[in-house]
Design an enzyme around this catalytic site. Structure first.
Site, PDB file in Angstrom:
ATOM      1  N   PRO A 140       0.846  -1.207   0.000  1.00  0.00           N
ATOM      2  CA  PRO A 140       0.000   0.000   0.000  1.00  0.00           C
ATOM      3  C   PRO A 140       0.878   1.254   0.000  1.00  0.00           C
ATOM      4  CG  PRO A 140      -0.699  -1.549   1.696  1.00  0.00           C
ATOM      5  CD  PRO A 140       0.605  -2.047   1.166  1.00  0.00           C
ATOM      6  N   GLU A 141       0.584   2.174  -0.897  1.00  0.00           N
ATOM      7  CA  GLU A 141       1.326   3.435  -0.944  1.00  0.00           C
ATOM      8  C   GLU A 141       0.471   4.548  -0.335  1.00  0.00           C
ATOM      9  OE1 GLU A 141       4.084   4.515  -3.638  1.00  0.00           O
ATOM     10  OE2 GLU A 141       4.313   2.611  -4.676  1.00  0.00           O
TER      11      GLU A 141
END
Ligand SMILES: [Zn+2]
Length: 273
Positions: A2-3
């Site tokens: 996840p960014e």
């Protein structure tokens, strides 16, 4: 992994659905995450606390509680937060489940265990070595003014500088490659060899691509779902990342895939200078 946009998407969903709810139960097992998950401590501290505010710092979520205290959450490589019906079956690798008002459960699922959930008492946040070392938030209104000169003062390649969390917090490989492509800047170009107006453009593109991704609800490239279970559809709009060997959308030359600072970097030799 996840960014920043995915974490921001999760933050917004939690803000909508969980603000004001009170923790009534804590279930889980003590497992080794990025930091050990101290279930005993969470069980003693959390029940009776109300969730008052959901903040984000880089890729960390900070859940403020009343009485005061904060839950620090990181999704690591494969972590997810789910807001679930308490009657629904637990997914494998659910390490922590917080009952909310006997109506919902906030569940932390992390197969690869690089995430973390830990308790911060008042004052711990300022002393936390990881949090206090983080650089500027790219979406902060100060970034367009303050970040270009910081990049200009460094000799490292711009791609590495964008990924340096002490300089700019929360920009990952996907969005660094995309912003460099949009700005027409070669990923290996040293910061101090890049004119300030070009760096200003680069920072604008970093902000634009992150904002668009947040609006789209995060990408679906990897194992990710927002708490509501919605998958974003931003992946279709990425023009550099994932497109090695394909024609550049701007100049039609084939995009190349190089390694830079140990990371795959897709870029166009023709129009990124
Ligand atoms: Zn090109």
């Amino acid at each position: 992994m996840p960014e920043l946009p995915e974490v921001e998407t999760v933050r917004r969903a939690l803000e909508r659905h969980a603000t004001g709810r009170t923790i009534d139960s804590v279930h889980g097992q003590a497992v080794q995450l990025r930091r050990p998950l101290d279930i005993g401590l969470l069980r003693r501290r959390l029940p009776g606390h109300r969730l008052t505010r959901f903040r984000r710092r880089a890729k960390f979520l900070l859940v403020d509680l009343d009485p005061p205290g904060t839950l620090l959450i990181h999704l690591g490589m494969s972590g997810r937060l789910l807001l679930s019906d308490p009657a629904s079956p637990l997914l494998p690798h659910t390490h922590l489940s917080l009952g909310l008002d006997r109506a919902l459960e906030l569940r932390f699922v992390d197969p690869r265990r690089f995430g973390l959930v830990s308790w911060l008492a008042l004052g711990d946040e300022a002393r936390d070595p990881t949090l206090s070392a983080l650089g500027l938030e790219p979406l902060d209104e100060r970034a367009p003014r303050e970040l270009p000169p910081l990049l200009h003062a460094r000799r490292a390649p711009l791609k590495a500088l964008l990924l340096d969390q002490r300089l700019v917090a929360g920009v990952g490989n996907i969005y660094a490659a995309e912003a460099l492509w949009r700005a027409g800047i070669r990923p290996s170009r040293p910061g101090h060899r890049t004119a300030l107006p070009r760096l200003e453009r680069l920072v604008d593109e970093v902000r634009a691509v992150l904002s668009e991704a947040v609006e789209q609800g995060g990408t679906t490239i990897r194992d990710f779902a927002s708490p509501e279970g919605n998958f974003g559809d931003f992946a279709v709009r990425l023009q550099a990342y994932g497109h090695a060997g394909e024609p550049c959308p701007r100049c039609a030359q084939p995009m190349v895939d190089d390694r830079l600072a140990g990371r795959a970097t897709v870029w166009c030799r023709q129009c990124q200078r």
